[in-house]
Write a protein that holds these residues in place. Structure first.
Motif, mmCIF file in Angstrom:
data_model
loop_
_atom_site.group_PDB
_atom_site.id
_atom_site.type_symbol
_atom_site.label_atom_id
_atom_site.label_comp_id
_atom_site.label_asym_id
_atom_site.label_seq_id
_atom_site.Cartn_x
_atom_site.Cartn_y
_atom_site.Cartn_z
ATOM 1 N N ASN A 178 5.513 4.102 3.630
ATOM 2 C CA ASN A 178 4.595 3.312 4.436
ATOM 3 C C ASN A 178 5.404 2.595 5.517
ATOM 4 O O ASN A 178 6.225 1.727 5.216
ATOM 5 C CB ASN A 178 3.858 2.303 3.557
ATOM 6 N N ALA A 179 5.170 2.955 6.769
ATOM 7 C CA ALA A 179 5.912 2.377 7.892
ATOM 8 C C ALA A 179 5.126 1.285 8.615
ATOM 9 O O ALA A 179 5.508 0.866 9.708
ATOM 10 C CB ALA A 179 6.279 3.487 8.878
ATOM 11 N N ALA A 180 4.050 0.805 8.015
ATOM 12 C CA ALA A 180 3.226 -0.229 8.657
ATOM 13 C C ALA A 180 4.007 -1.526 8.806
ATOM 14 O O ALA A 180 4.860 -1.859 7.975
ATOM 15 C CB ALA A 180 1.955 -0.477 7.839
ATOM 16 N N ALA A 181 3.698 -2.266 9.856
ATOM 17 C CA ALA A 181 4.329 -3.566 10.082
ATOM 18 C C ALA A 181 4.003 -4.536 8.939
ATOM 19 O O ALA A 181 4.815 -5.375 8.581
ATOM 20 C CB ALA A 181 3.879 -4.149 11.420
ATOM 21 N N ASN A 182 2.805 -4.411 8.375
ATOM 22 C CA ASN A 182 2.391 -5.255 7.260
ATOM 23 C C ASN A 182 1.922 -4.354 6.109
ATOM 24 O O ASN A 182 0.719 -4.179 5.908
ATOM 25 C CB ASN A 182 1.276 -6.208 7.689
ATOM 26 N N PRO A 183 2.858 -3.783 5.331
ATOM 27 C CA PRO A 183 2.485 -2.828 4.289
ATOM 28 C C PRO A 183 1.726 -3.433 3.103
ATOM 29 O O PRO A 183 1.222 -2.698 2.264
ATOM 30 C CB PRO A 183 3.832 -2.250 3.838
ATOM 31 N N GLU B 294 0.735 3.094 7.290
ATOM 32 C CA GLU B 294 1.036 3.987 8.404
ATOM 33 C C GLU B 294 2.045 4.996 7.867
ATOM 34 O O GLU B 294 3.114 4.613 7.371
ATOM 35 C CB GLU B 294 1.632 3.207 9.572
ATOM 36 N N LEU B 295 1.689 6.264 7.918
ATOM 37 C CA LEU B 295 2.580 7.306 7.418
ATOM 38 C C LEU B 295 3.865 7.332 8.250
ATOM 39 O O LEU B 295 3.806 7.381 9.479
ATOM 40 C CB LEU B 295 1.893 8.663 7.481
ATOM 41 N N HIS B 296 5.007 7.278 7.594
ATOM 42 C CA HIS B 296 6.296 7.312 8.288
ATOM 43 C C HIS B 296 6.381 8.612 9.085
ATOM 44 O O HIS B 296 6.263 9.703 8.511
ATOM 45 C CB HIS B 296 7.432 7.219 7.266
ATOM 46 N N GLU C 262 0.856 -1.179 0.000
ATOM 47 C CA GLU C 262 0.000 0.000 0.000
ATOM 48 C C GLU C 262 0.894 1.231 0.000
ATOM 49 O O GLU C 262 1.850 1.321 0.762
ATOM 50 C CB GLU C 262 -0.920 0.031 1.228
ATOM 51 N N ALA C 263 0.575 2.166 -0.866
ATOM 52 C CA ALA C 263 1.274 3.446 -0.905
ATOM 53 C C ALA C 263 0.530 4.413 0.011
ATOM 54 O O ALA C 263 -0.653 4.220 0.306
ATOM 55 C CB ALA C 263 1.285 3.997 -2.322
#
Length: 148
Positions: free
Chosen positions: A52-57, A62-64, A27-28
């Motif tokens: 994307n800083a999500a654990a599961n992108p 999650e916005l960095h 995901e962008a």
């Protein structure tokens, strides 16, 4: 009730779609900056990609944090934050329950780029507001997107 309308500059649109395609299969995410018209209609002029800083992108975004702060400070005094963007690489451009649980509900718009068919991206923009008679649930109201 009149339908909500939002405007986007062609270059911002192109940058948003390009970033979403480059990030696949992840995901962008990014930000749209611009201004509100005198009538209160949001107008997006610039797209700023954010990692994307999500654990599961592959399934969330999650916005960095550092890039987010840098983007917000970079636009300070020049343009307002008009929208948050993220892509759905495999699903339709409608908010998930996770999207509706966002703490970003005060931002004028939330954009979702669907890449189910990467040759024909589909984009929807939404405003989030509290559901009537519910304190903690949000609902998504669709914008009509107008290209400038």
């Amino acid at each position: 009730m009149d339908r909500l309308q939002i405007r986007i500059h062609r270059q911002a649109w192109s940058d948003m779609i390009g970033h979403s395609l480059e990030a696949m299969p992840r995901e962008a995410c990014g930000l749209l900056f611009g201004c509100l018209s005198s009538a209160g209609t949001p107008g997006a002029l610039t797209y700023v990609p954010v990692s994307n800083a999500a654990a599961n992108p592959l399934h969330s975004f999650e916005l960095h944090p550092q890039e987010l702060v840098r983007a917000l400070y970079g636009a300070a005094g020049k343009q307002e934050l008009i929208g948050i963007v993220h892509s759905h690489p495999r699903t339709a451009p409608y908010p998930s329950e996770h999207d509706l649980a966002t703490l970003w509900h005060t931002i004028p718009s939330h954009w979702i780029v669907s890449l189910r068919d990467p040759s024909l991206p589909t984009v929807k923009a939404f405003a989030f507001r509290k559901r009537q008679q519910e304190d903690f649930r949000l609902e998504a109201i669709s914008y009509e997107i107008v290209m400038d």
